[in-house]
Write a protein that holds these residues in place. Structure first.
Motif, PDB file in Angstrom:
ATOM      1  N   THR A 243       0.754  -1.175  -0.039  1.00 15.07           N
ATOM      2  CA  THR A 243       0.098   0.098  -0.142  1.00 15.07           C
ATOM      3  C   THR A 243       0.987   1.115  -0.037  1.00 15.07           C
ATOM      4  O   THR A 243       2.143   0.990   0.417  1.00 15.07           O
ATOM      5  N   ALA A 244       0.334   2.404  -0.203  1.00 12.33           N
ATOM      6  CA  ALA A 244       0.966   3.718  -0.227  1.00 12.33           C
ATOM      7  C   ALA A 244       0.005   4.509   0.192  1.00 12.33           C
ATOM      8  O   ALA A 244      -1.055   4.924  -0.529  1.00 12.33           O
ATOM      9  N   THR A 245       0.462   5.669   0.715  1.00 14.13           N
ATOM     10  CA  THR A 245      -0.398   6.797   1.257  1.00 14.13           C
ATOM     11  C   THR A 245       0.484   8.056   1.046  1.00 14.13           C
ATOM     12  O   THR A 245       1.646   8.344   1.529  1.00 14.13           O
ATOM     13  N   VAL A 246       0.042   9.080   0.503  1.00 19.40           N
ATOM     14  CA  VAL A 246       0.516  10.543   0.395  1.00 19.40           C
ATOM     15  C   VAL A 246      -0.413  11.325   1.263  1.00 19.40           C
ATOM     16  O   VAL A 246      -1.583  11.593   0.784  1.00 19.40           O
ATOM     17  N   THR A 247       0.146  11.937   2.228  1.00 11.76           N
ATOM     18  CA  THR A 247      -0.656  12.783   3.300  1.00 11.76           C
ATOM     19  C   THR A 247      -0.185  14.274   3.007  1.00 11.76           C
ATOM     20  O   THR A 247       1.037  14.510   3.193  1.00 11.76           O
ATOM     21  N   GLY A 248      -1.143  15.092   2.778  1.00  9.17           N
ATOM     22  CA  GLY A 248      -0.756  16.649   2.703  1.00  9.17           C
ATOM     23  C   GLY A 248      -1.502  17.498   3.834  1.00  9.17           C
ATOM     24  O   GLY A 248      -2.285  16.713   4.514  1.00  9.17           O
ATOM     25  N   THR A 249      -1.325  18.714   3.817  1.00  7.14           N
ATOM     26  CA  THR A 249      -1.827  19.582   4.681  1.00  7.14           C
ATOM     27  C   THR A 249      -3.381  19.667   4.626  1.00  7.14           C
ATOM     28  O   THR A 249      -3.989  20.037   5.590  1.00  7.14           O
ATOM     29  N   THR A 250      -3.948  19.434   3.308  1.00 13.57           N
ATOM     30  CA  THR A 250      -5.605  19.432   3.176  1.00 13.57           C
ATOM     31  C   THR A 250      -6.218  18.176   2.664  1.00 13.57           C
ATOM     32  O   THR A 250      -7.115  18.129   2.484  1.00 13.57           O
ATOM     33  N   GLY A 251      -5.426  16.993   2.845  1.00 11.90           N
ATOM     34  CA  GLY A 251      -5.817  15.866   2.407  1.00 11.90           C
ATOM     35  C   GLY A 251      -4.874  14.727   2.187  1.00 11.90           C
ATOM     36  O   GLY A 251      -3.847  14.920   2.515  1.00 11.90           O
ATOM     37  N   ARG A 252      -5.314  13.682   1.601  1.00 11.17           N
ATOM     38  CA  ARG A 252      -4.530  12.446   1.484  1.00 11.17           C
ATOM     39  C   ARG A 252      -4.981  11.648   0.361  1.00 11.17           C
ATOM     40  O   ARG A 252      -6.122  11.649  -0.039  1.00 11.17           O
ATOM     41  N   ILE A 253      -4.020  10.631  -0.315  1.00  4.88           N
ATOM     42  CA  ILE A 253      -4.243  10.032  -1.425  1.00  4.88           C
ATOM     43  C   ILE A 253      -3.794   8.542  -0.977  1.00  4.88           C
ATOM     44  O   ILE A 253      -2.712   8.272  -0.724  1.00  4.88           O
ATOM     45  N   GLU A 254      -4.623   7.642  -0.996  1.00  8.76           N
ATOM     46  CA  GLU A 254      -4.414   6.144  -0.783  1.00  8.76           C
ATOM     47  C   GLU A 254      -4.442   5.269  -1.861  1.00  8.76           C
ATOM     48  O   GLU A 254      -5.425   5.442  -2.633  1.00  8.76           O
ATOM     49  N   PHE A 255      -3.372   4.528  -1.893  1.00  4.86           N
ATOM     50  CA  PHE A 255      -3.415   3.250  -2.715  1.00  4.86           C
ATOM     51  C   PHE A 255      -3.585   2.110  -1.945  1.00  4.86           C
ATOM     52  O   PHE A 255      -2.924   1.610  -1.146  1.00  4.86           O
ATOM     53  N   PRO A 256      -4.753   1.650  -2.280  1.00  5.85           N
ATOM     54  CA  PRO A 256      -5.327   0.405  -1.425  1.00  5.85           C
ATOM     55  C   PRO A 256      -4.435  -0.928  -1.405  1.00  5.85           C
ATOM     56  O   PRO A 256      -4.243  -1.904  -0.757  1.00  5.85           O
ATOM     57  N   HIS A 257      -3.772  -1.307  -2.751  1.00  3.27           N
ATOM     58  CA  HIS A 257      -2.805  -2.211  -2.866  1.00  3.27           C
ATOM     59  C   HIS A 257      -2.011  -2.083  -4.109  1.00  3.27           C
ATOM     60  O   HIS A 257      -2.507  -1.256  -5.218  1.00  3.27           O
ATOM     61  N   GLY A 258      -0.709  -2.511  -4.240  1.00  2.15           N
ATOM     62  CA  GLY A 258      -0.101  -2.624  -5.378  1.00  2.15           C
ATOM     63  C   GLY A 258       0.294  -1.166  -5.953  1.00  2.15           C
ATOM     64  O   GLY A 258      -0.020  -0.924  -7.067  1.00  2.15           O
ATOM     65  N   PHE A 259       0.639  -0.375  -4.974  1.00  2.00           N
ATOM     66  CA  PHE A 259       0.792   1.126  -5.471  1.00  2.00           C
ATOM     67  C   PHE A 259       1.830   1.082  -6.669  1.00  2.00           C
ATOM     68  O   PHE A 259       1.431   2.127  -7.443  1.00  2.00           O
ATOM     69  N   PHE A 260       2.775   0.266  -6.909  1.00  2.00           N
ATOM     70  CA  PHE A 260       3.567   0.686  -8.068  1.00  2.00           C
ATOM     71  C   PHE A 260       3.028   0.135  -9.367  1.00  2.00           C
ATOM     72  O   PHE A 260       3.622   0.401 -10.351  1.00  2.00           O
ATOM     73  N   HIS A 261       1.965  -0.634  -9.310  1.00  2.00           N
ATOM     74  CA  HIS A 261       1.113  -1.161 -10.571  1.00  2.00           C
ATOM     75  C   HIS A 261      -0.339  -0.874 -10.376  1.00  2.00           C
ATOM     76  O   HIS A 261      -1.185  -1.571 -10.953  1.00  2.00           O
ATOM     77  N   ALA A 262      -0.558   0.151  -9.738  1.00  2.00           N
ATOM     78  CA  ALA A 262      -2.049   0.389  -9.473  1.00  2.00           C
ATOM     79  C   ALA A 262      -3.007   1.016 -10.736  1.00  2.00           C
ATOM     80  O   ALA A 262      -2.233   1.458 -11.637  1.00  2.00           O
ATOM     81  N   ASP A 263      -3.956   0.591 -10.500  1.00  2.00           N
ATOM     82  CA  ASP A 263      -4.939   1.182 -11.838  1.00  2.00           C
ATOM     83  C   ASP A 263      -6.036   2.031 -11.018  1.00  2.00           C
ATOM     84  O   ASP A 263      -6.683   2.522 -11.718  1.00  2.00           O
ATOM     85  N   ARG A 264      -5.890   2.311  -9.726  1.00  2.00           N
ATOM     86  CA  ARG A 264      -6.895   3.243  -8.949  1.00  2.00           C
ATOM     87  C   ARG A 264      -6.234   3.562  -7.768  1.00  2.00           C
ATOM     88  O   ARG A 264      -5.415   3.175  -7.103  1.00  2.00           O
ATOM     89  N   PHE A 265      -6.609   4.808  -7.243  1.00  2.00           N
ATOM     90  CA  PHE A 265      -6.622   5.334  -5.863  1.00  2.00           C
ATOM     91  C   PHE A 265      -7.475   6.341  -5.672  1.00  2.00           C
ATOM     92  O   PHE A 265      -8.427   6.698  -6.223  1.00  2.00           O
ATOM     93  N   VAL A 266      -7.544   6.375  -4.218  1.00  2.00           N
ATOM     94  CA  VAL A 266      -8.765   7.402  -3.376  1.00  2.00           C
ATOM     95  C   VAL A 266      -8.207   8.532  -2.995  1.00  2.00           C
ATOM     96  O   VAL A 266      -7.171   8.727  -2.117  1.00  2.00           O
ATOM     97  N   LEU A 267      -8.848   9.767  -3.194  1.00  2.00           N
ATOM     98  CA  LEU A 267      -8.280  10.997  -2.720  1.00  2.00           C
ATOM     99  C   LEU A 267      -9.405  11.543  -1.643  1.00  2.00           C
ATOM    100  O   LEU A 267     -10.818  11.338  -1.622  1.00  2.00           O
ATOM    101  N   HIS A 268      -8.756  11.728  -0.579  1.00  2.00           N
ATOM    102  CA  HIS A 268      -9.589  12.107   0.687  1.00  2.00           C
ATOM    103  C   HIS A 268      -9.140  13.722   0.728  1.00  2.00           C
ATOM    104  O   HIS A 268      -7.834  14.139   1.039  1.00  2.00           O
ATOM    105  N   ARG A 269     -10.322  14.530   0.797  1.00  2.00           N
ATOM    106  CA  ARG A 269     -10.026  15.970   1.199  1.00  2.00           C
ATOM    107  C   ARG A 269     -11.049  16.430   2.206  1.00  2.00           C
ATOM    108  O   ARG A 269     -12.238  15.994   2.468  1.00  2.00           O
ATOM    109  N   GLU A 270     -10.673  17.020   3.191  1.00  2.00           N
ATOM    110  CA  GLU A 270     -11.181  17.512   4.250  1.00  2.00           C
ATOM    111  C   GLU A 270     -12.596  18.313   3.725  1.00  2.00           C
ATOM    112  O   GLU A 270     -12.489  19.178   2.735  1.00  2.00           O
ATOM    113  N   GLY A 271     -13.920  17.871   4.168  1.00  2.00           N
ATOM    114  CA  GLY A 271     -15.125  18.503   3.824  1.00  2.00           C
ATOM    115  C   GLY A 271     -15.766  17.921   2.327  1.00  2.00           C
ATOM    116  O   GLY A 271     -16.582  18.601   2.091  1.00  2.00           O
TER     117      GLY A 271
END
Length: 332
Positions: A243-271
Motif C-alpha cells: 500500500t501507499a499513502t501520500v498525506t498533505g496539509t489538506t488531504g491524502r491520497i491512498e493506494f489500497p494495494h499494489g501502489f507501483f502497478h495500481a490502476d486506482r487510488f482514492v483522494l480524501h479531502r477535508e469537507g
C-alpha cells in the motif's frame, strides 16, 4: 539513433533472457506499429536461441558484445541482475546504442554516475526502467499533488515485501548479485517518496540481515528540511500489502494495494466525500513508449524518469545500506 529500414519503427535488442526480459519483450511485441525486436543476447548462446525462438526474434547472440555491435539495433533493454547493469549498459552506450536499464539502476551511486556521465558525454539516450513512473495512475497522482490537491505533502508511507521463503542460493539472497530486499523491492517505495518529496535531507534505517549478509527485512525513515517524512519498508520474508499513502496539509491520497502497478487510488479531502480515480492498467508498455517517444524527439533523457532522479535514488539507497551494514562484492 540509427535509421531503421522500416520507417517509424524503433528496433530493440534485448540483453538477458530472464523473467522481466520475457515480460518486457511480450509487451514490445504488442506495439507492432512502433517497435520491432530484432535481436537478443545472453551469456550463453543456447538461452539466447531459446528466447529468440519463443518470441520470434531474428537474431540470437551468445555474447553481449555482439548485440552492442549489431548495427540494426537502435536501443537495448538491459534486463540482467543489478550487479551487471554497469557493465552491460556501459558496453551498449559505448557502442553508440540507446539504453533502457532495469532498476535498481546500478549497484551503487558511483556506478550510476559513471553510466550517466558516459551517456551524457556521448549524447546517447539512457533511462532507468522505473516503469512505475510511466504508469497512468502514478502520472495522475503526480499531477494532482503538483496541482495542490492535498496541499503541501507532509508524509509518504509505502511498503513492498514478498513472503518467500527464498533459498540461500536464490539471487535475492546472493551478495554477488547485489541481492536483498532493498535494491530489488525497496527501490519502489524509495522512488515513490523521491517522486513526491525529492532527495531526503536525513536517512535512517534498520534491517535484519540474512546469513549471506544481504537485507531481509528493512525499515527506512527519510526526513526533509520542509518537515515532511517518508516511512518505508521492504522485505523478502513477509508479504506486505504494498500500500501507499501520500498525506498533505489538506488531504491524502491512498493506494489500497499494489501502489507501483495500481490502476486506482482514492483522494480524501477535508469537507469532501472520498473520490476514486481510475486509470488504465499498469504495463511495461508505457516505459517502452516513453523511450521511443524520446528517441523520435531526439531527447537524450526522459522527463518522466530523469537521470538526476535515478542518481538521487541511488544515493539514498547507498545511505540506507551504509546504515544497515550491507556491502556488495568489490565495494570498499
Amino acid at each position: 539513433m540509427a535509421h531503421s529500414e522500416k520507417p517509424g519503427k524503433i528496433r530493440w535488442g534485448i540483453l538477458a533472457t530472464g523473467g522481466i526480459a520475457a515480460a518486457f519483450t511480450a509487451e514490445l511485441l504488442e506495439l507492432k506499429e512502433d517497435a520491432e525486436v530484432v535481436a537478443v543476447a545472453s551469456r550463453g548462446e543456447a538461452s539466447a536461441k531459446a528466447f529468440a525462438e519463443r518470441f520470434g526474434i531474428p537474431r540470437a547472440y551468445g555474447s553481449w558484445t555482439e548485440l552492442a555491435d549489431d548495427p540494426e539495433v537502435d536501443v537495448v533493454y538491459v534486463a540482467t541482475p543489478h550487479s551487471a547493469h554497469r557493465v552491460a549498459a556501459g558496453l551498449c552506450l559505448s557502442a553508440g546504442k540507446a539504453v533502457l536499464c532495469e532498476k535498481s539502476f546500478t549497484v551503487n551511486a558511483v556506478e550510476a554516475r559513471e553510466l550517466v556521465e558516459l551517456a551524457r558525454g556521448r549524447g546517447s539516450f539512457l533511462m532507468e526502467a522505473m516503469w512505475m513512473y510511466c504508469n497512468p495512475a502514478i502520472r495522475r497522482l503526480d499531477a494532482l499533488v503538483r496541482d495542490g490537491a492535498i496541499g503541501e505533502v507532509r508524509a509518504v508511507h509505502a511498503d513492498f515485501g514478498l513472503s518467500g521463503p527464498f533459498e540461500p542460493t536464490h539471487r535475492l539472497r546472493d551478495p554477488a548479485q547485489a541481492g536483498g530486499a532493498l535494491l530489488d523491492l525497496g527501490v519502489y517505495p524509495v522512488s515513490f517518496a523521491h517522486l513526491l518529496l525529492g532527495e531526503p535531507d536525513e536517512v535512517q534505517a534498520w534491517a535484519r540481515l540474512t546469513e549471506e549478509g544481504v537485507d531481509a527485512n528493512t525499515g527506512i525513515l527519510l526526513g526533509y528540511d520542509s518537515g515532511a517524512v517518508a516511512v518505508l519498508s521492504c522485505s523478502i520474508t513477509a508479504g506486505t500489502p504494498t500500500t501507499a499513502t501520500v498525506t498533505g496539509t489538506t488531504g491524502r491520497i491512498e493506494f489500497p494495494h499494489g501502489f507501483f502497478h495500481a490502476d486506482r487510488f482514492v483522494l480524501h479531502r477535508e469537507g469532501h466525500d472520498p473520490e476514486e480515480f481510475t486509470a488504465p492498467a499498469a504495463s511495461l508498455r508505457y516505459e517502452a513508449e516513453e523511450v521511443m517517444r524520446c528517441l523520435r524527439a531526439g531527447e537524450p533523457e526522459s522527463p518522466l524518469v530523469p537521470l538526476d532522479g535515478s542518481l538521487a535514488v541511488m544515493r539514498t539507497l547507498d545511505t540506507v545500506r551504509d546504515r544497515i551494514g550491507v556491502r556488495y562484492a568489490g565495494e570498499a
